[in-house]
Design an enzyme around this catalytic site. Structure first.
Site, PDB file in Angstrom:
ATOM      1  CD  GLU A   1      10.381  36.339  93.203  1.00 25.61           C
ATOM      2  OE1 GLU A   1      11.532  35.902  93.195  1.00 25.61           O
ATOM      3  OE2 GLU A   1       9.467  35.811  93.869  1.00 25.61           O
TER       4      GLU A   1
ATOM      5  CG  ASN B   1       3.832  37.650  91.137  1.00 28.50           C
ATOM      6  OD1 ASN B   1       2.926  38.192  91.780  1.00 28.50           O
ATOM      7  ND2 ASN B   1       4.441  36.548  91.531  1.00 28.50           N
TER       8      ASN B   1
ATOM      9  CG  HIS C   1       5.681  35.771 100.329  1.00 26.10           C
ATOM     10  ND1 HIS C   1       4.970  34.593 100.500  1.00 26.10           N
ATOM     11  CD2 HIS C   1       6.003  35.817  99.012  1.00 26.10           C
ATOM     12  CE1 HIS C   1       4.882  33.964  99.329  1.00 26.10           C
ATOM     13  NE2 HIS C   1       5.493  34.691  98.412  1.00 26.10           N
TER      14      HIS C   1
ATOM     15  CD  GLU D   1       4.281  34.273  94.922  1.00 24.15           C
ATOM     16  OE1 GLU D   1       5.139  34.076  95.796  1.00 24.15           O
ATOM     17  OE2 GLU D   1       4.561  34.360  93.716  1.00 24.15           O
TER      18      GLU D   1
ATOM     19  CG  ASP E   1       3.273  33.254 102.979  1.00 23.15           C
ATOM     20  OD1 ASP E   1       3.733  34.412 102.900  1.00 23.15           O
ATOM     21  OD2 ASP E   1       3.902  32.254 102.604  1.00 23.15           O
TER      22      ASP E   1
HETATM   23  O1  G2I Z   1       9.669  31.480  97.778  1.00 27.92           O
HETATM   24  C1  G2I Z   1       8.300  31.692  97.881  1.00 27.92           C
HETATM   25  C2  G2I Z   1       7.707  32.149  96.570  1.00 27.92           C
HETATM   26  C3  G2I Z   1       8.252  33.511  96.193  1.00 27.92           C
HETATM   27  N1  G2I Z   1       7.620  33.999  94.982  1.00 27.92           N
HETATM   28  C4  G2I Z   1       7.700  33.109  93.841  1.00 27.92           C
HETATM   29  C5  G2I Z   1       7.217  31.715  94.189  1.00 27.92           C
HETATM   30  O2  G2I Z   1       7.394  30.849  93.096  1.00 27.92           O
HETATM   31  C6  G2I Z   1       7.945  31.186  95.400  1.00 27.92           C
HETATM   32  O3  G2I Z   1       7.446  29.859  95.643  1.00 27.92           O
HETATM   33  C7  G2I Z   1       8.355  28.951  96.147  1.00 27.92           C
HETATM   34  C8  G2I Z   1       7.654  27.625  96.374  1.00 27.92           C
HETATM   35  O4  G2I Z   1       6.643  27.795  97.317  1.00 27.92           O
HETATM   36  C9  G2I Z   1       8.649  26.594  96.870  1.00 27.92           C
HETATM   37  O5  G2I Z   1       8.019  25.306  96.892  1.00 27.92           O
HETATM   38  O6  G2I Z   1       9.405  28.779  95.245  1.00 27.92           O
HETATM   39  C10 G2I Z   1      10.419  27.944  95.772  1.00 27.92           C
HETATM   40  C11 G2I Z   1      11.600  27.934  94.836  1.00 27.92           C
HETATM   41  O7  G2I Z   1      12.162  29.180  94.737  1.00 27.92           O
HETATM   42  C12 G2I Z   1       9.865  26.542  95.975  1.00 27.92           C
HETATM   43  O8  G2I Z   1      10.827  25.741  96.588  1.00 27.92           O
HETATM   44  C13 G2I Z   1      11.263  24.649  95.838  1.00 27.92           C
HETATM   45  C14 G2I Z   1      12.500  24.104  96.510  1.00 27.92           C
HETATM   46  O9  G2I Z   1      13.497  25.110  96.528  1.00 27.92           O
HETATM   47  C15 G2I Z   1      13.016  22.931  95.739  1.00 27.92           C
HETATM   48  O10 G2I Z   1      14.099  22.364  96.410  1.00 27.92           O
HETATM   49  C16 G2I Z   1      11.891  21.914  95.567  1.00 27.92           C
HETATM   50  O11 G2I Z   1      12.326  20.883  94.718  1.00 27.92           O
HETATM   51  O12 G2I Z   1      10.266  23.654  95.770  1.00 27.92           O
HETATM   52  C17 G2I Z   1      10.671  22.581  94.949  1.00 27.92           C
HETATM   53  C18 G2I Z   1       9.488  21.623  94.777  1.00 27.92           C
HETATM   54  O13 G2I Z   1       9.036  21.185  96.034  1.00 27.92           O
END
Ligand code: G2I
Length: 477
Positions: free
Chosen positions: A171, A213, A249, A278, A280
């Site tokens: 990103e 990515n 997404h 990714e 969805d």
């Molecule tokens: O935002 C969707 C995805 C966009 N592309 C990059 C990916 O890495 C991203 O994944 C998401 C995860 O699915 C989330 O699970 O990235 C987020 C963070 O930017 C993740 O969220 C984080 C929460 O913000 C935190 O508060 C939490 O501690 O997940 C963490 C673990 O559950």
């Protein structure tokens, strides 16, 4: 559109699943753009992973380590998927919580699960402006650049030999119409931070495919044009990049673009693999099912689309659960989108999967050596043949072995070879190893034993010492 000259690609390990021999590309099938029907499509798979494998592709999911104790979750994971991406566990904040002090415990839980179940692993993400540990957020300039390079080197070295593809940089481009880089602390270390990241990852794990990515790059727009220009520039200057990840997404505000397939194809034409990383799609019922079908069809229609990863298993596992964007409902039941995805994977046609020799721009300095493993035609015999390519460094190596079925196909195969004195196998993927030193053998695992005549698959192993000169022999069963 004129095609670029074919040049040898960087030798990379490849994940599970049948692969079409490079001879197809060499024969000009890809150049001609002909739609080929792959062998084995008659026996439609009954799971996402098996069906994707029949098309020479993977079907993966993001996995959260803390859900590996949920039996419903793990049941679906093991049944349906043959690739995993750590959803958060390999990110900078998770792996290097304080500077130069690394913690791989949660990432290792995912890696171990994947390896013991024969799944490939996508590494996510080495350098990203989000989810940085606090100590990195407070750095800038040379200190941050060096911290980033150290992070990439240490993490990619720790997982060397285990990762199919790394999201090296995530990103890095801005949304909107500027086509500019995203402002971030990493960007402010200098515009060359992205190529520096790729070079560090390449030095640490020469066998992993290295991806850029991003999101909102799924159709042709200012942002994807900017990424395209960067990839083109990297290829022309020999910066090590192997793949581009399209996060995909989607929802009502950001639907599947009408030129989704065309956009994947134009990147593939640059000589990189493309991966849907990714996926969805918010929605429900038939509309959601149709959108998933379109995405799968687009990947299958692009020969260098290596596979699809959905960003979670059940709707309730999603980062945006309220949009019910995934293939299984909160109870783990298959949704209509699951069925349309599976049916699309099982439908005939499609084009051959990625080869290790995609076309690319000519490098500024012409290649001086032929590919280490030249394309092979299927052996005349009924058995199987094996060839090896080595990535070696002082004190270690990664061997990638290509197994090709003879005229009768295989139900299973065993590859035998003798390691030189002092060499030892430390890690194997996509095969099960017997012995670690001297005479060793590698047997197929469940998903890659059956090959139709002329079909190829690859497995790999990592070792200490030197493996120079090893000669594999293949026995079919
Ligand atoms: O935002 C969707 C995805 C966009 N592309 C990059 C990916 O890495 C991203 O994944 C998401 C995860 O699915 C989330 O699970 O990235 C987020 C963070 O930017 C993740 O969220 C984080 C929460 O913000 C935190 O508060 C939490 O501690 O997940 C963490 C673990 O559950």
């Amino acid at each position: 559109m004129s095609m670029d000259p074919v040049r040898p690609d960087r030798q990379k390990r490849m994940g599970p699943g049948p692969r079409v021999a490079m001879v197809l590309a060499a024969a000009g099938a890809l150049v001609a753009g002909a739609a080929l029907t792959l062998p084995g499509t008659a026996s439609a798979g009954t799971t996402l992973g098996a069906s994707a494998a029949e098309k020479g592709r993977y079907f993966g999911t993001a996995v959260a380590a803390n859900k590996l104790s949920d039996s419903v979750y793990v049941g679906i994971l093991n049944r349906e998927f043959n690739s995993v991406t750590a959803e958060n566990e390999m990110k900078w904040d998770a792996t290097e919580p304080s500077q130069n002090s690394f913690n791989f415990s949660n990432a290792d839980r995912i890696v171990n699960h994947a390896q013991s179940n024969g799944m490939r692993i996508r590494g996510h993400a080495l350098a990203w402006h989000q989810q940085q540990p606090g100590w990195a957020q407070s750095l800038s300039g040379t200190a941050l650049r060096n911290a980033m390079l150290n992070h990439i080197t240490r993490v990619a070295t720790y997982y060397r030999g285990k990762i199919d593809s790394w999201d090296v940089v995530n990103e890095a481009f801005a949304d909107g119409n500027t086509g500019a880089r995203r402002d971030s602390n990493l960007q402010r270390t200098g515009n060359d931070w992205i190529e520096a990241a790729f070079r560090a990852a390449d030095a640490a794990d020469p066998g992993a495919k290295l991806c850029y990515n991003d999101y909102n790059t799924d159709g042709q727009n200012a942002k994807s044009n900017a990424v395209y220009a960067m990839v083109q520039d990297f290829k022309s200057r020999g910066v090590p990049i192997d793949c581009v990840g399209f996060q995909s997404h989607f929802n009502a505000q950001s639907p599947v673009p009408s030129d989704y397939q065309a956009n994947l194809q134009r990147f593939a034409n640059l000589g990189v693999e493309v991966q849907i990383t990714e996926l969805d799609i918010e929605g429900s019922g038939t509309a959601q099912a149709n959108n998933y079908q379109r995405v799968v069809q687009a990947c299958l229609a692009v020969s260098r689309c290596a596979g699809i990863t959905v960003w979670g298993i059940r709707d309730t596992d999603s980062w945006r659960a309220s949009g019910t964007p995934l293939l299984f409902d909160g109870s783990g039941n298959k949704k209509p989108a699951y069925t349309s995805t599976l049916n699309a994977l099982n439908a005939g046609g499609g084009t051959p999967p990625p080869t290790t020799t995609p076309p690319g721009n000519p490098p500024t300095t012409p290649p001086t050596t032929p590919p280490t493993t030249p394309p092979t035609t299927p052996p005349g015999g009924a058995g199987c043949s094996a060839s090896v390519s080595l990535n070696s460094w002082n004190g270690g190596f990664v061997a990638t072995v290509r197994v090709t079925a003879g005229s009768s196909g295989t139900n299973g195969w065993t590859v035998s070879l003798t390691l030189p004195g002092g060499a030892a196998v430390t890690n194997t993927w996509n095969a099960s190893a017997s012995g670690t030193t001297g005479a060793v053998s590698f047997r197929n695992v469940a998903y890659n034993g059956r090959l139709t005549a002329g079909q190829s698959t690859e497995f790999g192993f990592q070792g200490t010492g030197s493996a120079t000169g090893i000669t594999p022999t293949c026995t079919a069963s």
